[in-house]
Design an enzyme around this catalytic site. Structure first.
Site, PDB file in Angstrom:
ATOM      1  CB  VAL A   8      -0.961   0.021   1.213  1.00 55.58           C
ATOM      2  CG1 VAL A   8      -2.022  -1.051   1.072  1.00 55.58           C
ATOM      3  CG2 VAL A   8      -0.217  -0.113   2.520  1.00 55.58           C
ATOM      4  CB  SER A   9       0.513   4.463  -1.672  1.00 56.27           C
ATOM      5  OG  SER A   9       0.343   3.769  -2.879  1.00 56.27           O
ATOM      6  CB  THR A  10      -0.079   6.320   2.877  1.00 55.43           C
ATOM      7  OG1 THR A  10      -1.405   5.812   3.118  1.00 55.43           O
ATOM      8  CG2 THR A  10      -0.068   7.140   1.595  1.00 55.43           C
TER       9      THR A  10
END
Length: 196
Positions: A8-10
């Site tokens: 996931v990105s964050t």
């Protein structure tokens, strides 16, 4: 062996959906991380995952855009998998790189994912430009008043202060102190960074 990779990105996002799908696909080992796809430094688990693969291993991902940030990146990963004798499979997309048609499908999906990301970025930039034209400035409000920022910059330019000591004096983080100084001492570089 089936080896999974979830990303996931964050830090606020959750890999649970991907992990459940990878477990259901039969992955015996799963690498996961919370990092932006745009940064190679931020994808250290992906590097470990790729390094662990050998002949007849299958790299399993929830979606192809979880592993590659661009078509160029995807093609590099595919070349690596081919060199070590591994293949790739997506849980949510019909991918099978054991044949030439599967490789073609992966390349098409990678191109579509890259187009989608580019369009999202263009829309985001257009929205920011429109907001600025209306007098709004996207992002968080500044942590310091203009007067406090001016005092902080004066202290920095006078010498004897580090960003850490300025942050302690003014009750802000070192990065806030650094940005305040950069806005005055490196305005062109700061503007370029702010627009990205």
């Amino acid at each position: 062996m089936f080896v999974g990779y979830a990303r996931v990105s964050t830090q606020d996002q959750d890999t649970a959906l991907q992990l459940d799908a990878l477990a259901a696909a039969g992955c015996q080992k799963v690498y996961q991380e919370k990092a932006s796809g745009a940064s190679r430094r931020g994808r250290q688990e992906l590097a470990r995952c790729l390094a662990s693969l050998g002949p007849d291993d299958v790299l399993v991902v929830y979606k192809i855009d979880r592993i590659a940030r661009s078509l160029f990146d995807l093609l590099g990963i595919l070349r690596h998998l081919e060199r070590v004798g591994a293949t790739i499979k997506s849980v949510t997309e019909p991918l099978d790189t054991t044949n030439s048609m599967g490789v073609f499908v992966v390349q098409i999906l990678g191109a579509v994912a890259q187009l989608e990301r580019s369009m999202i970025r263009e829309r985001s930039i257009a929205g920011q430009v429109a907001a600025r034209a209306r007098g709004r400035h996207p992002g968080r409000a500044r942590a310091m008043s203009p007067e406090d920022e001016a005092d902080l910059v004066r202290d920095y330019l006078a010498g004897g202060f580090t960003y850490d000591s300025l942050s302690a004096k003014y009750g802000v983080s070192p990065s806030v102190a650094k940005r305040a100084v950069y806005r005055v001492t490196k305005p062109a570089a700061y503007q370029r960074r702010a627009k990205v």
